[in-house]
Motif scaffolding. Structure first.
Motif, PDB file in Angstrom:
ATOM      1  N   HIS A  44      -8.205  47.906 -16.948  1.00 18.50           N
ATOM      2  CA  HIS A  44      -9.337  47.516 -17.469  1.00 18.50           C
ATOM      3  C   HIS A  44      -9.327  46.304 -18.288  1.00 18.50           C
ATOM      4  N   LEU A  45      -8.900  45.170 -17.674  1.00 19.44           N
ATOM      5  CA  LEU A  45      -8.853  43.938 -18.420  1.00 19.44           C
ATOM      6  C   LEU A  45      -8.476  42.803 -17.600  1.00 19.44           C
ATOM      7  N   ASP A  46      -8.935  41.496 -17.739  1.00 17.72           N
ATOM      8  CA  ASP A  46      -8.604  40.517 -16.816  1.00 17.72           C
ATOM      9  C   ASP A  46      -7.682  39.600 -17.774  1.00 17.72           C
ATOM     10  N   LEU A  47      -6.385  39.362 -17.108  1.00 14.86           N
ATOM     11  CA  LEU A  47      -5.542  38.382 -17.639  1.00 14.86           C
ATOM     12  C   LEU A  47      -5.834  36.897 -17.512  1.00 14.86           C
ATOM     13  N   PRO A  48      -5.357  36.083 -18.360  1.00 18.88           N
ATOM     14  CA  PRO A  48      -5.711  34.599 -18.377  1.00 18.88           C
ATOM     15  C   PRO A  48      -4.922  34.053 -17.169  1.00 18.88           C
ATOM     16  N   LEU A  49      -4.061  34.621 -16.352  1.00 20.44           N
ATOM     17  CA  LEU A  49      -3.539  34.124 -15.121  1.00 20.44           C
ATOM     18  C   LEU A  49      -3.689  35.068 -14.028  1.00 20.44           C
ATOM     19  N   LYS A  50      -3.951  34.582 -12.878  1.00 18.34           N
ATOM     20  CA  LYS A  50      -4.266  35.301 -11.764  1.00 18.34           C
ATOM     21  C   LYS A  50      -3.464  34.399 -10.683  1.00 18.34           C
ATOM     22  N   ASP A  51      -2.521  35.140  -9.676  1.00 14.54           N
ATOM     23  CA  ASP A  51      -1.935  34.458  -8.691  1.00 14.54           C
ATOM     24  C   ASP A  51      -1.341  33.147  -9.242  1.00 14.54           C
ATOM     25  N   GLY A  52      -0.710  33.462 -10.710  1.00 15.06           N
ATOM     26  CA  GLY A  52      -0.100  31.937 -10.982  1.00 15.06           C
ATOM     27  C   GLY A  52      -0.997  31.006 -11.471  1.00 15.06           C
ATOM     28  N   GLN A  53      -2.231  31.136 -11.463  1.00 14.90           N
ATOM     29  CA  GLN A  53      -3.280  30.139 -11.871  1.00 14.90           C
ATOM     30  C   GLN A  53      -4.128  30.536 -12.998  1.00 14.90           C
ATOM     31  N   PRO A  54      -4.127  29.526 -14.034  1.00 12.31           N
ATOM     32  CA  PRO A  54      -5.191  29.923 -15.153  1.00 12.31           C
ATOM     33  C   PRO A  54      -6.507  30.170 -14.822  1.00 12.31           C
ATOM     34  N   GLN A  55      -7.088  31.294 -15.631  1.00 11.92           N
ATOM     35  CA  GLN A  55      -8.548  31.583 -15.376  1.00 11.92           C
ATOM     36  C   GLN A  55      -9.376  31.050 -16.621  1.00 11.92           C
ATOM     37  N   PRO A  56     -10.128  30.131 -16.017  1.00 11.38           N
ATOM     38  CA  PRO A  56     -11.010  29.348 -17.291  1.00 11.38           C
ATOM     39  C   PRO A  56     -12.043  30.382 -18.108  1.00 11.38           C
ATOM     40  N   LEU A  57     -12.631  31.102 -17.629  1.00 13.84           N
ATOM     41  CA  LEU A  57     -13.470  31.976 -18.037  1.00 13.84           C
ATOM     42  C   LEU A  57     -12.801  33.030 -18.950  1.00 13.84           C
ATOM     43  N   VAL A  58     -11.537  33.535 -18.963  1.00 15.67           N
ATOM     44  CA  VAL A  58     -10.925  34.433 -19.568  1.00 15.67           C
ATOM     45  C   VAL A  58     -10.230  33.629 -20.691  1.00 15.67           C
ATOM     46  N   MET A  59      -9.807  32.227 -20.355  1.00 15.20           N
ATOM     47  CA  MET A  59      -9.312  31.719 -21.365  1.00 15.20           C
ATOM     48  C   MET A  59     -10.312  31.329 -22.662  1.00 15.20           C
ATOM     49  N   ALA A  60     -11.418  31.187 -22.117  1.00 17.35           N
ATOM     50  CA  ALA A  60     -12.724  30.998 -22.752  1.00 17.35           C
ATOM     51  C   ALA A  60     -12.961  31.913 -23.797  1.00 17.35           C
ATOM     52  N   LYS A  61     -12.755  33.187 -23.367  1.00 15.23           N
ATOM     53  CA  LYS A  61     -13.216  34.623 -23.844  1.00 15.23           C
ATOM     54  C   LYS A  61     -12.171  34.746 -24.952  1.00 15.23           C
ATOM     55  N   TRP A  62     -10.867  34.397 -24.711  1.00 16.42           N
ATOM     56  CA  TRP A  62      -9.732  34.519 -25.841  1.00 16.42           C
ATOM     57  C   TRP A  62     -10.092  33.534 -26.992  1.00 16.42           C
ATOM     58  N   ALA A  63     -10.480  32.243 -26.603  1.00 16.77           N
ATOM     59  CA  ALA A  63     -10.482  31.203 -27.571  1.00 16.77           C
ATOM     60  C   ALA A  63     -11.899  31.703 -28.350  1.00 16.77           C
ATOM     61  N   ALA A  64     -12.663  32.590 -27.820  1.00 11.30           N
ATOM     62  CA  ALA A  64     -13.839  32.851 -28.672  1.00 11.30           C
ATOM     63  C   ALA A  64     -13.489  33.892 -29.700  1.00 11.30           C
ATOM     64  N   ASN A  65     -12.347  34.478 -29.601  1.00 12.96           N
ATOM     65  CA  ASN A  65     -12.027  35.414 -30.410  1.00 12.96           C
ATOM     66  C   ASN A  65     -10.784  34.876 -31.749  1.00 12.96           C
ATOM     67  N   ALA A  66     -10.613  33.769 -31.456  1.00 16.87           N
ATOM     68  CA  ALA A  66      -9.796  32.961 -32.359  1.00 16.87           C
ATOM     69  C   ALA A  66     -10.229  32.726 -33.787  1.00 16.87           C
ATOM     70  N   PRO A  67     -10.105  33.080 -34.677  1.00 16.18           N
ATOM     71  CA  PRO A  67     -10.671  32.704 -36.013  1.00 16.18           C
ATOM     72  C   PRO A  67     -11.007  31.142 -36.275  1.00 16.18           C
ATOM     73  N   LEU A  68      -9.614  30.659 -36.005  1.00 10.02           N
ATOM     74  CA  LEU A  68      -9.638  28.999 -36.418  1.00 10.02           C
ATOM     75  C   LEU A  68     -10.728  28.288 -35.523  1.00 10.02           C
ATOM     76  N   VAL A  69     -11.052  28.773 -34.170  1.00  3.24           N
ATOM     77  CA  VAL A  69     -12.003  28.274 -33.389  1.00  3.24           C
ATOM     78  C   VAL A  69     -13.270  28.798 -33.778  1.00  3.24           C
ATOM     79  N   THR A  70     -13.651  29.999 -34.237  1.00  5.19           N
ATOM     80  CA  THR A  70     -15.183  30.393 -34.624  1.00  5.19           C
ATOM     81  C   THR A  70     -15.293  30.300 -35.993  1.00  5.19           C
TER      82      THR A  70
END
Length: 370
Positions: free
Chosen positions: A258-284
């Motif tokens: 029940h999760l989406d990883l930031p990599l799929k088939d070896g390629q970065p997933q921009p939307l997932v990476m954006a979600k992770w960044a949105a949870n980083a305190p120094l970003v927000t």
């Protein structure tokens, strides 16, 4: 004249001395027992309404370890400030509170600080955030449940209703180590109406640990996890990636985890990476500056050998300084865990002693609580 003591007299004196020793014990032991102030630890269950129905299947009835200060059992009219202390990734409350052998014993550390006059008396509360993914990141997610709300609202309400606390933000502190340090800034910057003072010990996850160019080995490890058993055997970094995804990029369509990883088939997933960044305190953090200004005090530290975390602490120091927000920042000789007990005793507890409001005679409040 025979100066030797008769055998019967010698026996009587020996018995008398033995009786006296049995009453008072060795003088050094008596002195130590009288000088050492020892608190009491309880481990209870606290239900989380917001944790119900989480897709991971973890129980909403969470273990919570609670340290009650030395005078709690004897001074029934006294109410206490509370420190909510959040443990780190792959840890659990029982490891910190002496139920399981671990690298730290929090109650013993607190007892030492109180006995030596370095700390006021506090109630200290630690929920067990260990879950299917080895840690909740103290975040809200349909996959793991609403951990952020559980700590800030449900747990605080329960403790205020069942223990002799001072139920005001000025008497509540929030602190944590590693993942718990991350949880402290994440929750604390959003809820100055609940917590007034924050202390971050080696906080992790202040910036998203992602790059535009994925590491092929890392990608293979992530995508090689197909079952819970695979995850149990995975290395620390892979486990941390799954915990982060469960907290920050949950998915109702992914059946096993029940999760989406930031990599799929070896390629970065921009939307997932954006979600992770949105949870980083120094970003927000810029969005929460007005809240942080409402805090009475904030402090954070890290060992100089804990390179990435120490570097992120410097960035946090720079942001707060640029906004003119008073804070305390220290970098000390050490790594991620080797001086944490010392930091709690020498720095964190005195910090809360100086910044949380204490009430030694709250006789007007209800004495019906435990």
């Amino acid at each position: 004249m025979n100066r030797c003591t008769p055998p019967l007299a010698r026996l009587s004196r020996a018995l008398a001395l033995l009786a006296l020793c049995s009453l008072v014990g060795p003088l050094s032991v008596v002195g130590q027992a009288n000088s050492t102030k020892v608190g009491k630890v309880e481990r209870i269950k606290v239900h989380g309404k917001g944790l119900e129905g989480n897709l991971a299947g973890d129980s909403p009835d969470r273990d919570v370890s609670i340290y009650l200060p030395p005078s709690y059992q004897t001074d029934r009219n006294r109410h206490y400030p509370v420190i909510y202390f959040l443990h780190g990734f792959t840890d659990s409350d029982d490891k910190w509170y002496g139920f399981t052998k671990h690298w730290i014993n929090l109650p013993a550390t607190i007892d030492k600080a109180v006995t030596e006059g370095k700390s006021a008396e506090f109630i200290v509360v630690t929920p067990n955030a260990y879950n299917r993914y080895f840690g909740s990141m103290y975040s809200n997610s349909v996959t793991i449940g609403n951990w952020e709300d559980y700590v800030a609202k449900e747990l605080v309400a329960y403790v205020d209703n069942h223990y002799r606390t001072i139920p005001e933000a000025t008497s509540r502190g929030l602190a944590g180590h590693s993942m718990g340090g991350y949880g402290t800034i994440r929750i604390g910057e959003k809820h100055p109406e609940i917590f007034s003072s924050l202390y971050l010990l080696s906080p992790c996850c202040m910036l998203p640990n992602l790059t535009a160019t994925p590491n092929p080995q890392q990608a293979a490890k992530m995508e090689g996890i197909k079952t819970q058993q695979d995850l149990e055997k995975a290395d620390f970094g892979t486990k941390a990636a799954f915990a982060s995804a469960a907290a920050w990029s949950p998915s109702t369509s992914q059946e096993e985890f029940h999760l989406d990883l930031p990599l799929k088939d070896g390629q970065p997933q921009p939307l997932v990476m954006a979600k992770w960044a949105a949870n980083a305190p120094l970003v927000t953090i810029d969005q929460y500056i007005s809240n942080i200004r409402q805090l009475k005090a904030i402090a954070f530290d890290a060992g100089n050998k804990d390179a990435s975390i120490a570097a992120n602490n410097k960035l946090l120091d720079g942001v707060l300084t640029s906004y003119g927000i008073a804070h305390t920042y220290e970098e000390y000789e050490g790594d991620h865990i080797n001086h944490i007990a010392d930091r709690i005793e020498q720095k964190m507890l005195p910090f809360f002693t100086n910044n949380l409001t204490s009430d030694k005679a709250a006789g007007s409040r209800s004495a019906k609580k435990k």
